[in-house]
Design an enzyme around this catalytic site. Sequence first.
Site, mmCIF file in Angstrom:
data_model
loop_
_atom_site.group_PDB
_atom_site.id
_atom_site.type_symbol
_atom_site.label_atom_id
_atom_site.label_comp_id
_atom_site.label_asym_id
_atom_site.label_seq_id
_atom_site.Cartn_x
_atom_site.Cartn_y
_atom_site.Cartn_z
ATOM 1 N N ASP A 205 3.594 -4.056 -5.875
ATOM 2 C CA ASP A 205 4.081 -5.490 -5.555
ATOM 3 C C ASP A 205 5.806 -5.516 -5.701
ATOM 4 O OD1 ASP A 205 1.721 -6.502 -4.825
ATOM 5 O OD2 ASP A 205 1.637 -7.817 -6.682
ATOM 6 N N GLU B 216 0.877 -1.115 0.132
ATOM 7 C CA GLU B 216 -0.067 0.019 0.018
ATOM 8 C C GLU B 216 0.921 1.317 0.122
ATOM 9 O OE1 GLU B 216 -2.967 0.083 -0.537
ATOM 10 O OE2 GLU B 216 -3.330 -2.379 -0.273
#
Length: 424
Positions: free
Chosen positions: A366, A285
Amino acid sequence: MAFPYMEAVVGFMILMYIFETYLDVRQHKALKLPTLPKTLEGVISQEKFEKSRAYSLDKSHFHFVHELVTIVTESTILYFRVLPWFWKKSGDFVTVVGLNAENEILHSLAFLAGMMIWSQITDLPFSLYSTFVIEARHGFNKQTPWLFFRDMIKGILLSVIIGPPIVAAIIVIVQKGGPYLAIYLWAFTFGLAIVMMTLYPVLIAPLFNKFTPLPEGQLREKIENLASSLNYPLKKLFVVDGSTRSSHSNAYMYGFFKNKRIVLYDTLIQQCKNDEEIVAVIAHELGHWKLNHTVYTFVAMQILTFLQFGGYTLVRNSTDLFRSFGFDTQPVLIGLIIFQHTVIPLQQLVSFGLNLVSRSFEFQADAFAKKLGYASELRSGLVKLQEENLSAMNTDPWFSAYHYSHPPLVERLAALDEPDKKED
């Protein structure tokens, strides 16, 4: 001869329904596959796969029924000119209660109130079935009927409080906007978005959930250290009681400038026994923040909003457009509703494009977490979230490309497993 706008809109809606149903059928076939994708064999337990498959198929069956009812209802409302009839009846209601139906704001608010009641009535059976049958059958629903209806009543009251001033402002802006209408409408909605993003987590979200500071401990310390190492101005770290409504789990961030907050669902903490998995999810995040994904998305949405208002200003005075939908007058609210229907083709293309960008951002976030050294932890965290949320394991490539804003788990794990490219 005037162009048949209404017939064209209804025709396109039906074509889109047929196309999306075709994609849904493809996905349904993928969900029925009795085996895991090869890359998930040995990663996802057979028990979780069977539960996920049953849950996904239940939701798929429900989706077919819901979409059929939706397209029949919406097409009927447009084709048989229910909207102009209801507009007239709402004006009659305003007169009956002793108010001036010539006042467009009052007339529009009466119309919206009726539409909200209709929407609540027609959506309620589907919401009840989804929550108390499908979600409960698979162990996700934690709501009582009292909590369900209490949330619904709170939502209606908020709409009654917040909605009228916004509608009134938009009507006045359109009536007085002149040649700079698109700019005024965009400026208003931009300011409204900023206000709502500021007030929602502070005033509105606490009406539905309880937010408590994450207790002192290793998890809090690790998250704060990670945020500090990235210069993320974390001010508050909350746990939200998502378990009072569902056992689904998540985490999110919000806030402006130097006042950032992170919220963890209590279900996430319960499901991820390893703190490092939670920290890895937060690293992902934070990757969105560090890579400015939120800024890019917000700017893109503002540009699209401005272009949309620009398009509205070009057609809002089209008598043929209003008459095609059965209206002899040209109310501001009705003009906005009609315009939304006429740009459905463009909206579908824009939605598809935004999904492509969103999936790209997910891969980048990611990769960011991987670069920080959380590859294995993120991998196990994603698998844990997939298992605990019983997300679909088998996905049709066409369906996911069209609908998904996040890549399927198989693709994300494959990207994490790729060796890093050597820098020259």
